[in-house]
Write an enzyme that holds these catalytic residues in place. Structure first.
Site, mmCIF file in Angstrom:
data_model
loop_
_atom_site.group_PDB
_atom_site.id
_atom_site.type_symbol
_atom_site.label_atom_id
_atom_site.label_comp_id
_atom_site.label_asym_id
_atom_site.label_seq_id
_atom_site.Cartn_x
_atom_site.Cartn_y
_atom_site.Cartn_z
ATOM 1 N N LYS A 260 0.831 -1.197 0.000
ATOM 2 C CA LYS A 260 0.000 0.000 0.000
ATOM 3 C C LYS A 260 0.873 1.258 0.000
ATOM 4 O O LYS A 260 0.601 2.233 -0.690
ATOM 5 C CB LYS A 260 -0.907 -0.015 1.232
ATOM 6 C CG LYS A 260 -2.212 0.754 1.030
ATOM 7 C CD LYS A 260 -3.128 0.509 2.206
ATOM 8 C CE LYS A 260 -4.335 1.445 2.165
ATOM 9 N NZ LYS A 260 -5.136 1.318 3.391
ATOM 10 N N LYS A 261 1.920 1.203 0.788
ATOM 11 C CA LYS A 261 2.828 2.347 0.838
ATOM 12 C C LYS A 261 3.520 2.546 -0.496
ATOM 13 O O LYS A 261 3.714 3.670 -0.945
ATOM 14 C CB LYS A 261 3.872 2.144 1.938
ATOM 15 C CG LYS A 261 3.263 2.282 3.299
ATOM 16 C CD LYS A 261 4.336 2.325 4.363
ATOM 17 C CE LYS A 261 3.692 2.417 5.721
ATOM 18 N NZ LYS A 261 2.795 1.280 6.005
#
EC number: 2.7.7.7
Length: 613
Positions: free
Chosen positions: A284-285
């Site tokens: 996600k990052k």
DNA sequence: CATCTT
DNA sequence: AAGATG
């Protein structure tokens, strides 16, 4: 000055570009050569008489462990995983030819003393890794659990940090405006030890640094994922500072995997599927990183981290106060003083923590500890010949460098603490009058008599009024906390032995400097090297409790906690006063017997760093 | 209760 | 972990 002329250096590992680059430049600017590739060595034939003795291997301090006074590096440690093919070849070369290895921060020390010093204090031996291997961690089930757990948690932490700091855009701006101050702290943080690990700021400065890196080092990592690698590295470091080794390692593993990945990562999905150590949360990052080019909250998080670090590195300021000031956007001790003068007035010892901020963040070489002991023993002899004293703490654990000096006082067959305290107080006051002791951190009636003046002038200097109700203990205590400084007039003063300082000093903000003792010292003379002020603790123990006392004061703190846990698990309780069961004393005199009763083999002080059963 | 000590 | 100090 070309003190490195004719010398060649190999730096290990090579991924920590920002910190290693500093040393590369220091070496080049002083006439040294950097060996980047194997052919750099094969082109230069070894000296007929001295072989490869002109080559020195330098290892980043964070990869070293201090064992029995000596630096060691574990073969299977992170180091190997941090190296690319070129560096691995050089590492093989170093091992094969017994090239001298020293810790990298020796470079700054050599520049300071203007010569290359290689001795027991900075030389490194290669040993087999007794601990975990990276491979073991990454393939075991339990680890997969902990890494994924880590990922969800870090997301939450970062989110919280963002929430509490971007409530208004004003806050964000003020954070950015203060970048200079905070940067100053972190860039001068020490390279040695976790607490002071450098957090490179993620800004233009770094980008510029990269431009000046030599072409060869640029050629190493060009899979197009530099931004990801840097960000993961930063996340890893933030958690190291927080003491969260597990999360830190999760990010470190991810970073290493991304570094090894041969293609430019195009999507978060690709990363999660094809690269090991990347779970949903890191993916996600990566997604936001690919989209926006940055990770919101990261810069803020690392700035917060370093600001908190800055405050709690001051004696008298703990995690709560540091956190409070942090959340109030306070950037310096001076700012805190102006907003909360009452705190400094009440807890006046913080002012001395401030005054000696830089000194007390320095490590003490063993040799200097011995000199302090000589002074104290000599004076004690004049007062009471029957009282004995010994250094405990990291000194007894045989560390080459100690954080402070812990001295335990006792008297044969004497269990009267008060009796000992009276002598100790006299000792301290005499040493204060002799200007060896510079400050007291708590007050008794007699200490107040000699020290009150100093507190008042210090309060004045800080611009706060005197506190009429300064609390003074009336009872005789088992401890005394002090600041003390060796005078430069000591006959056997020898600068070359005095400091093997593998640290880049922890520094005060410029606006906080005015309270610092080193400001005055520096303005007097640059040529005269003064000893720093040191933290010294006097502890008293009953003769009957000498075993438990030594066990306690020898530490380490971590070791104590682990032994005490074992005691609890066996229905016992261990304190500095003894080993108890149901409030009945089992043993307090014999250190070895406490181990026996706990059913653990006696552990020698040097091995009491941490316990792993 | 926060901070310090190991 | 446990205790001392303000």
């Amino acid at each position: 000055m070309a003190i490195f002329k004719g010398r060649s250096f190999i730096l290990f590992p090579n991924n920590e570009v920002s910190s290693i680059n500093i040393f590369e430049n220091l070496i080049k600017n002083n006439g040294g050569k950097i060996i980047e590739y194997e052919h750099d060595i094969t082109n230069a034939s070894p000296d007929i008489n001295y072989g490869y003795s002109h080559i020195i291997g330098l290892v980043n301090d964070s990869y070293l462990t201090l064992n029995n006074n000596k630096y060691e590096i574990y073969e299977n440690n992170l180091l190997l995983n941090e190296m690319d093919l070129n560096k691995r070849k050089l590492w093989e070369f170093v091992k094969k030819n017994n090239i001298t290895l020293v810790n990298i921060s020796s470079v700054s020390f050599w520049l300071k003393v203007k010569k290359i010093l290689i001795n027991q204090d900075n030389i490194i031996t290669i040993t087999k890794d007794p601990g975990l291997h990276l491979e073991e961690i990454s393939t075991s089930d339990s680890c997969n659990q902990s890494t994924s757990e880590c990922e969800t948690d870090i997301g939450d932490i970062i989110n919280e940090l963002v929430k509490c700091n971007s409530g208004s855009s004003k806050n964000l701006n003020s954070n950015l405006n203060n970048a200079d101050n905070v940067g100053e702290v972190s860039s001068s943080g020490t390279l040695h030890g976790l607490k002071n690990e450098v957090i490179p700021q993620y800004n233009n400065e770094i980008e510029e640094d990269n431009k000046s890196i030599s072409a060869s080092s640029l050629a190493r990592n060009t899979n197009g994922n530099e931004l990801l690698i840097k960000t993961l590295d930063k996340l890893s470091k933030i958690h190291t500072i927080r003491g969260d080794e597990f999360r830190s390692r999760g990010y470190k593993l991810a970073k290493i995997s991304v570094s090894k990945y041969p293609h430019k990562i195009k999507s978060a999905k690709e990363a999660q599927e094809k690269i090991p150590h990347i779970g949903a949360s890191i993916a996600k990052k990566i997604e936001t990183l690919l989209k926006t080019g940055k990770l919101p909250g990261l810069e803020i998080a690392s700035k917060l981290e370093s600001r908190k670090e800055y405050f709690s590195s001051c004696y008298g300021i703990g995690p709560v106060t540091a956190e409070n000031w942090d959340s109030l956007q306070i950037n310096s001790l001076n700012e805190a003083l102006k907003r909360f003068p009452k705190i400094f007035q009440h807890d006046w010892s913080i002012l001395f923590g401030w005054k000696y901020y830089e000194d007390w963040n320095k490590k003490i070489p063993r040799s200097e500890c011995v000199k302090h002991m000589q002074i104290i023993k000599e004076e004690l002899k004049l007062l009471d010949d029957s009282i004995e004293c010994e250094i405990q703490g990291s000194f007894r654990r045989n560390r080459a460098l100690c954080g402070d000096i812990d001295i335990l006082f006792y008297k044969k067959e004497c269990d009267d603490i008060s009796d000992l305290y009276v002598v100790l107080e006299m000792l301290a006051i005499k040493l204060y009058k002799k200007k060896y002791i510079k400050c007291f951190l708590q007050l008794s009636k007699n200490i107040n008599l000699v020290f009150d003046n100093e507190i008042q002038t210090t309060l004045q200097k800080a611009g706060i009024s005197n506190n009429e109700f300064r609390s003074i203990s009336l009872t005789n205590r088992p401890k005394l906390f002090l600041g003390a400084k060796l005078s430069t007039t000591i006959p056997e003063f020898d600068t070359s032995l005095y400091t093997i300082n593998p640290e880049i000093d922890v520094k005060l903000h410029s606006e906080d400097k005015y309270m610092s003792s080193s400001v005055q010292a520096n303005s007097v003379s640059h040529a005269l090297e003064e000893y720093p002020c040191r933290r010294i603790d006097f502890f008293i123990c009953k003769w009957s409790e000498i075993g438990a006392s030594k066990l306690h004061y020898t530490g380490s703190g971590e070791f104590n906690r682990e032994v005490r846990k074992i005691a609890i698990s066996k229905g016992m309780k261990l304190t500095q006063h003894g080993l108890y069961q149901n409030d009945i004393l089992l043993e307090s005199f014999n250190e070895k017997r406490i181990f026996d009763l706990l059913d653990i083999p006696f552990i020698e002080p040097p091995d009491r760093q941490e316990l792993k059963f």
